[in-house]
Design a protein around this motif. Structure first.
Motif: not given
Length: 147
Positions: A61-62, A64-69, A1, A37, A33, A4
């Motif tokens: 976690n990385h 998932s976050y990258l996929q959402s964006w 975090v 990331e 974002e 980031h």
């Protein structure tokens, strides 16, 4: 975090002056974002604070976050390359400043280490030693912490 958020900070006009749109869900917000990331991944690799095999919760976690964006940017896949380029610039910007500060602090007289030391190795050695040492030989303050 932390890495980031440090990557986000490089968007400031006094740093790399990225154009930042704060409207949640906008394409430029999604790109920023991704920049942050990816930047955190690049920095953690540069600093040696992630495992090389990229497994487990850290990796998930990385991803998932990258996929959402990435889903927010599906109309323009070139955003990934733009974001990676900006993340690389942010990584370079931060690492140059880190090395400048590290260089200032290295000038302090410090003993040279004969071997490379890592937190993971030290932690493993400490755990291994405590498993093989009888409780009666352990210092009292260690016993109270363990128990």
């Amino acid at each position: 975090v932390l890495l980031h958020e440090m990557t986000h900070s490089t968007g400031h006009p006094s740093a790399l002056a990225r154009e930042l749109d704060t409207r949640f869900g906008s394409p430029s917000y999604a790109e920023e974002e991704l920049v942050a990331e990816l930047g955190s991944l690049f920095l953690s690799a540069d600093l040696g604070i992630q495992s090389t095999d990229l497994e487990g919760e850290f990796y998930e976690n990385h991803v998932s976050y990258l996929q959402s964006w990435m889903n927010a940017l599906e109309n323009d896949p070139s955003y990934l390359f733009k974001a990676a380029s900006k993340a690389d610039h942010a990584d370079t910007f931060i690492m140059e400043r880190y090395e400048e500060e590290l260089g200032k602090n290295i000038e302090i007289d410090a003993p040279e280490l004969e071997e490379e030391v890592s937190l993971a190795g030290e932690s493993h050695d400490m755990a291994s030693t405590s498993e093989h040492q009888p409780e009666s030989e352990m210092p009292e303050n260690v016993l109270s912490t363990v128990l």
